[in-house]
Design a protein around this motif. Structure first.
Motif, mmCIF file in Angstrom:
data_model
loop_
_atom_site.group_PDB
_atom_site.id
_atom_site.type_symbol
_atom_site.label_atom_id
_atom_site.label_comp_id
_atom_site.label_asym_id
_atom_site.label_seq_id
_atom_site.Cartn_x
_atom_site.Cartn_y
_atom_site.Cartn_z
ATOM 1 N N ASP A 22 0.831 -1.209 0.000
ATOM 2 C CA ASP A 22 0.000 0.000 0.000
ATOM 3 C C ASP A 22 0.862 1.254 0.000
ATOM 4 O O ASP A 22 0.557 2.227 -0.696
ATOM 5 C CB ASP A 22 -0.934 0.011 1.213
ATOM 6 N N LEU A 23 1.943 1.239 0.783
ATOM 7 C CA LEU A 23 2.846 2.380 0.845
ATOM 8 C C LEU A 23 3.506 2.634 -0.511
ATOM 9 O O LEU A 23 3.595 3.773 -0.967
ATOM 10 C CB LEU A 23 3.910 2.162 1.925
ATOM 11 N N VAL A 24 3.941 1.571 -1.186
ATOM 12 C CA VAL A 24 4.553 1.712 -2.507
ATOM 13 C C VAL A 24 3.536 2.261 -3.508
ATOM 14 O O VAL A 24 3.851 3.141 -4.313
ATOM 15 C CB VAL A 24 5.151 0.371 -2.982
ATOM 16 N N GLN A 25 2.297 1.767 -3.448
ATOM 17 C CA GLN A 25 1.264 2.275 -4.355
ATOM 18 C C GLN A 25 0.987 3.756 -4.094
ATOM 19 O O GLN A 25 0.808 4.538 -5.027
ATOM 20 C CB GLN A 25 -0.020 1.461 -4.212
ATOM 21 N N LYS A 26 0.956 4.163 -2.832
ATOM 22 C CA LYS A 26 0.742 5.562 -2.485
ATOM 23 C C LYS A 26 1.900 6.412 -2.998
ATOM 24 O O LYS A 26 1.696 7.489 -3.556
ATOM 25 C CB LYS A 26 0.603 5.711 -0.969
ATOM 26 N N MET A 27 3.140 5.917 -2.821
ATOM 27 C CA MET A 27 4.307 6.634 -3.319
ATOM 28 C C MET A 27 4.204 6.821 -4.830
ATOM 29 O O MET A 27 4.482 7.896 -5.350
ATOM 30 C CB MET A 27 5.601 5.883 -2.971
ATOM 31 N N ASP A 28 3.783 5.765 -5.536
ATOM 32 C CA ASP A 28 3.668 5.827 -6.988
ATOM 33 C C ASP A 28 2.609 6.844 -7.405
ATOM 34 O O ASP A 28 2.835 7.653 -8.304
ATOM 35 C CB ASP A 28 3.336 4.444 -7.546
ATOM 36 N N SER A 29 1.457 6.837 -6.729
ATOM 37 C CA SER A 29 0.388 7.770 -7.099
ATOM 38 C C SER A 29 0.789 9.225 -6.817
ATOM 39 O O SER A 29 0.338 10.134 -7.502
ATOM 40 C CB SER A 29 -0.912 7.422 -6.365
ATOM 41 N N GLU A 30 1.648 9.440 -5.803
ATOM 42 C CA GLU A 30 2.131 10.784 -5.476
ATOM 43 C C GLU A 30 3.420 11.112 -6.222
ATOM 44 O O GLU A 30 3.997 12.178 -6.007
ATOM 45 C CB GLU A 30 2.344 10.908 -3.964
ATOM 46 N N ARG A 31 3.877 10.191 -7.057
ATOM 47 C CA ARG A 31 5.104 10.328 -7.850
ATOM 48 C C ARG A 31 6.329 10.577 -6.976
ATOM 49 O O ARG A 31 7.239 11.310 -7.335
ATOM 50 C CB ARG A 31 4.955 11.387 -8.933
ATOM 51 N N LYS A 32 6.342 9.956 -5.798
ATOM 52 C CA LYS A 32 7.495 10.015 -4.910
ATOM 53 C C LYS A 32 8.385 8.816 -5.206
ATOM 54 O O LYS A 32 7.905 7.734 -5.511
ATOM 55 C CB LYS A 32 7.068 9.970 -3.445
ATOM 56 N N THR A 33 9.690 9.028 -5.104
ATOM 57 C CA THR A 33 10.626 7.927 -5.357
ATOM 58 C C THR A 33 11.324 7.458 -4.095
ATOM 59 O O THR A 33 12.030 6.457 -4.118
ATOM 60 C CB THR A 33 11.691 8.353 -6.386
ATOM 61 N N GLU A 34 11.138 8.185 -2.980
ATOM 62 C CA GLU A 34 11.831 7.797 -1.743
ATOM 63 C C GLU A 34 11.009 8.212 -0.538
ATOM 64 O O GLU A 34 10.384 9.272 -0.533
ATOM 65 C CB GLU A 34 13.206 8.464 -1.679
ATOM 66 N N ILE A 35 11.014 7.353 0.480
ATOM 67 C CA ILE A 35 10.356 7.666 1.741
ATOM 68 C C ILE A 35 11.218 7.101 2.865
ATOM 69 O O ILE A 35 11.813 6.032 2.724
ATOM 70 C CB ILE A 35 8.920 7.115 1.784
ATOM 71 N N ASN A 36 11.325 7.852 3.963
ATOM 72 C CA ASN A 36 12.123 7.433 5.121
ATOM 73 C C ASN A 36 11.214 7.328 6.337
ATOM 74 O O ASN A 36 10.349 8.189 6.530
ATOM 75 C CB ASN A 36 13.226 8.455 5.422
ATOM 76 N N ARG A 37 11.412 6.312 7.134
ATOM 77 C CA ARG A 37 10.651 6.150 8.369
ATOM 78 C C ARG A 37 11.603 5.736 9.484
ATOM 79 O O ARG A 37 12.476 4.881 9.280
ATOM 80 C CB ARG A 37 9.577 5.070 8.241
ATOM 81 N N THR A 38 11.460 6.345 10.651
ATOM 82 C CA THR A 38 12.200 5.937 11.837
ATOM 83 C C THR A 38 11.243 5.958 13.013
ATOM 84 O O THR A 38 10.205 6.617 12.980
ATOM 85 C CB THR A 38 13.379 6.886 12.142
ATOM 86 N N GLY A 39 11.590 5.242 14.046
ATOM 87 C CA GLY A 39 10.750 5.243 15.235
ATOM 88 C C GLY A 39 11.229 4.235 16.256
ATOM 89 O O GLY A 39 12.288 3.628 16.112
ATOM 90 N N THR A 40 10.431 4.097 17.283
ATOM 91 C CA THR A 40 10.721 3.132 18.336
ATOM 92 C C THR A 40 9.428 2.440 18.725
ATOM 93 O O THR A 40 8.333 2.946 18.475
ATOM 94 C CB THR A 40 11.298 3.810 19.593
ATOM 95 N N PHE A 41 9.572 1.284 19.331
ATOM 96 C CA PHE A 41 8.430 0.653 19.968
ATOM 97 C C PHE A 41 8.932 -0.146 21.153
ATOM 98 O O PHE A 41 10.096 -0.488 21.242
ATOM 99 C CB PHE A 41 7.597 -0.205 19.005
ATOM 100 N N GLY A 42 8.046 -0.388 22.073
ATOM 101 C CA GLY A 42 8.442 -1.082 23.290
ATOM 102 C C GLY A 42 9.027 -0.097 24.283
ATOM 103 O O GLY A 42 8.866 1.113 24.183
ATOM 104 N N ASN A 43 9.734 -0.642 25.273
ATOM 105 C CA ASN A 43 10.280 0.152 26.372
ATOM 106 C C ASN A 43 11.792 0.256 26.212
ATOM 107 O O ASN A 43 12.524 -0.683 26.489
ATOM 108 C CB ASN A 43 9.920 -0.515 27.702
ATOM 109 N N LEU A 44 12.259 1.427 25.776
ATOM 110 C CA LEU A 44 13.695 1.633 25.576
ATOM 111 C C LEU A 44 14.394 2.147 26.823
ATOM 112 O O LEU A 44 15.613 2.131 26.909
ATOM 113 C CB LEU A 44 13.942 2.617 24.431
ATOM 114 N N THR A 45 13.646 2.631 27.806
ATOM 115 C CA THR A 45 14.272 3.219 28.990
ATOM 116 C C THR A 45 14.661 2.186 30.033
ATOM 117 O O THR A 45 15.587 2.399 30.799
ATOM 118 C CB THR A 45 13.339 4.264 29.632
ATOM 119 N N ASP A 46 13.974 1.076 30.088
ATOM 120 C CA ASP A 46 14.269 0.025 31.055
ATOM 121 C C ASP A 46 15.227 -0.972 30.409
ATOM 122 O O ASP A 46 14.896 -1.581 29.394
ATOM 123 C CB ASP A 46 12.975 -0.681 31.483
ATOM 124 N N ARG A 47 16.414 -1.145 30.967
ATOM 125 C CA ARG A 47 17.416 -2.038 30.365
ATOM 126 C C ARG A 47 16.933 -3.471 30.256
ATOM 127 O O ARG A 47 17.401 -4.229 29.436
ATOM 128 C CB ARG A 47 18.724 -1.986 31.157
#
Length: 166
Positions: A22-47
């Motif tokens: 779906d993301l690739v199709q959206k990129m194609d319809s918007e004529r974008k050639t690159e997308i970047n995503r970063t993030g976190t999930f879970g608990n990074l503060t507790d070792r």
């Protein structure tokens, strides 16, 4: 394999693939050639908690056009010249408890071409390829002890070990 709280693992994988399409199709319809995503999930503060940092870049070509730098149109050896111009290297960060392991795929680069330094919980990577620097900031899951960095490069894989601050 099933996990009561997450549902079917295979179903989750297939949903993820569907979301990527779906993301690739959206990129194609918007004529974008690159997308970047970063993030976190879970608990990074507790070792001892489970958590993860992620980041990815998705690049596509426009319909009917070859992406710039397509490997089958380049003369022999030219691919190494543009390694960092068209894409970021693959980078993995692992929380190993007492230390953090960073693994970077950087083919055709020698140990002398790599400069690393740390500030707080960011690892700064500079790679000199063909007299042009490639710079990348890598977020670490913990602050690390100054002066504990150990690096090695073998077969185009850079491995950096950093002791975690108490």
């Amino acid at each position: 394999m099933k996990n009561d709280s997450d549902g079917d693992i295979l179903g989750s994988i297939l949903r993820g693939i569907g979301e990527m399409v779906d993301l690739v199709q959206k990129m194609d319809s918007e004529r974008k050639t690159e997308i970047n995503r970063t993030g976190t999930f879970g608990n990074l503060t507790d070792r001892k908690g489970l958590g993860c940092c992620y980041g990815f870049t998705l690049k596509t070509g426009l319909p009917g056009k070859k992406p710039p730098g397509d490997c089958d149109t380049m003369p022999g050896g030219a691919q190494q010249d543009i390694i960092f111009k068209n894409s970021d290297p693959v980078i993995d960060v692992f929380d190993e408890g007492d230390f953090v392991r960073v693994v970077v795929e950087i083919p055709a680069v020698s140990d002398e071409d790599i400069v690393l330094h740390i500030k707080e919980n960011i690892l700064y990577l500079t790679v000199w390829a063909k007299d042009e620097p490639f710079n990348k900031s890598i977020a670490l899951p913990h602050r690390v002890k100054p002066g504990t960095m150990r690096k090695s490069i073998r077969n185009g894989i850079l491995e950096v070990l950093l002791d975690v601050q108490d």
